[in-house]
Scaffold this motif. Sequence first.
Motif, PDB file in Angstrom:
ATOM      1  N   UNK A 113       0.822  -1.210   0.000  1.00 11.95           N
ATOM      2  CA  UNK A 113       0.000   0.000   0.000  1.00 11.95           C
ATOM      3  C   UNK A 113       0.852   1.254   0.000  1.00 11.95           C
ATOM      4  N   UNK A 114       2.000   1.217   0.658  1.00 13.23           N
ATOM      5  CA  UNK A 114       2.912   2.355   0.634  1.00 13.23           C
ATOM      6  C   UNK A 114       3.418   2.597  -0.785  1.00 13.23           C
ATOM      7  N   UNK A 115       3.748   1.519  -1.490  1.00 14.98           N
ATOM      8  CA  UNK A 115       4.197   1.663  -2.881  1.00 14.98           C
ATOM      9  C   UNK A 115       3.095   2.232  -3.764  1.00 14.98           C
ATOM     10  N   UNK A 116       1.850   1.821  -3.530  1.00 20.36           N
ATOM     11  CA  UNK A 116       0.732   2.334  -4.313  1.00 20.36           C
ATOM     12  C   UNK A 116       0.506   3.817  -4.048  1.00 20.36           C
ATOM     13  N   UNK A 117       0.626   4.230  -2.790  1.00 24.77           N
ATOM     14  CA  UNK A 117       0.462   5.647  -2.455  1.00 24.77           C
ATOM     15  C   UNK A 117       1.554   6.479  -3.110  1.00 24.77           C
ATOM     16  N   UNK A 118       2.800   5.986  -3.062  1.00 23.97           N
ATOM     17  CA  UNK A 118       3.912   6.708  -3.686  1.00 23.97           C
ATOM     18  C   UNK A 118       3.677   6.852  -5.189  1.00 23.97           C
ATOM     19  N   UNK A 119       3.287   5.746  -5.844  1.00 25.49           N
ATOM     20  CA  UNK A 119       3.064   5.793  -7.290  1.00 25.49           C
ATOM     21  C   UNK A 119       1.929   6.753  -7.646  1.00 25.49           C
ATOM     22  N   UNK A 120       0.842   6.717  -6.870  1.00 24.27           N
ATOM     23  CA  UNK A 120      -0.286   7.614  -7.141  1.00 24.27           C
ATOM     24  C   UNK A 120       0.104   9.068  -6.915  1.00 24.27           C
ATOM     25  N   UNK A 121       0.855   9.326  -5.848  1.00 25.54           N
ATOM     26  CA  UNK A 121       1.300  10.685  -5.556  1.00 25.54           C
ATOM     27  C   UNK A 121       2.179  11.234  -6.680  1.00 25.54           C
ATOM     28  N   UNK A 122       3.079  10.389  -7.166  1.00 25.58           N
ATOM     29  CA  UNK A 122       3.980  10.817  -8.239  1.00 25.58           C
ATOM     30  C   UNK A 122       3.191  11.168  -9.504  1.00 25.58           C
ATOM     31  N   UNK A 123       2.212  10.360  -9.838  1.00 29.41           N
ATOM     32  CA  UNK A 123       1.415  10.635 -11.032  1.00 29.41           C
ATOM     33  C   UNK A 123       0.644  11.944 -10.895  1.00 29.41           C
ATOM     34  N   UNK A 124       0.048  12.170  -9.710  1.00 25.98           N
ATOM     35  CA  UNK A 124      -0.704  13.404  -9.477  1.00 25.98           C
ATOM     36  C   UNK A 124       0.218  14.617  -9.564  1.00 25.98           C
ATOM     37  N   UNK A 125       1.381  14.512  -8.919  1.00 22.94           N
ATOM     38  CA  UNK A 125       2.318  15.638  -8.906  1.00 22.94           C
ATOM     39  C   UNK A 125       2.862  15.932 -10.295  1.00 22.94           C
ATOM     40  N   UNK A 126       3.331  14.907 -10.997  1.00 23.97           N
ATOM     41  CA  UNK A 126       3.907  15.118 -12.320  1.00 23.97           C
ATOM     42  C   UNK A 126       2.880  15.695 -13.295  1.00 23.97           C
TER      43      UNK A 126
END
Length: 270
Positions: A127-140
């Motif tokens: 779940x931590x990896x999923x949050x990181x990936x989602x955050x990166x997509x939103x930010x980029x």
Amino acid sequence: MMLRSILSVSLLAQLALLPQLAAAQTPTTADTTHKYQNPTGVSAAGKKSFFKSKGFRASIVPAVLIGYGASTIYGSGLYSSYDAKRDIRRTFGTYRNHIDDYLQWAPYLEIPGVLLAGVDSRNDRLNLALVVAKSELIMLGSVYIVKTLSQIQRPDSSNHLSFPSGHTAQAFLAASIVHAEFRDKSQWYGVGAYALATSVAAFRMINNKHWESDVVAGAGFGILSAHVAYLSHRNRWGRKPGGRGIGDTSFVPMWSPAGGTGLCFTWRPK
């Protein structure tokens, strides 16, 4: 004759009382005219106000940062980007470095270090990896769109993609995730991560790659991206760290002299 009259009166009296007895024995019908007025069953006094909602608390700090950054573009605001550049150049002159290109990922390095030290994160590794990936997509995505639309020229005049700072957004996104994952263990994990992120913002201005407005707004975009990812994530919160049921997983940034920066995801099945 008198007895018959008495019996008749008694019978009439009993007949007259029958409607009242029936009404007394009939259960009162519940009022259902407003049954759907509050379907959740939560009283009006128990409902949270907008200012106490999670969405408001998650967006207030990023909104202030983005708003202040936008208000200081070029020569605008009480302490404008031009004022900040003048003071920075007066202090640091022509000094330049490339440390900000690598330091933007530094807050992420806290995560594997703290986990290896035996400190449990808020979420399991998957779940931590999923949050990181989602955050990166939103930010980029958000940073790219605003850069393209705003067309603010960089201080060194290299292009018109200055606002907001992507390096700063990346650093503050990583710091926000570190803070969210380990703040229940110690607030100092977040303090260290935000200190690293702030140094990235400073070096972007020292290196003449961004204005004051860019780095302040970039911090807001990074924090907001992390908050949105957490608020929208619904994949089994509260599980024990360690990737139970799927094996051990990890998601960490990496750097290679030949290949540059990137992210590495590993999975060890049970």
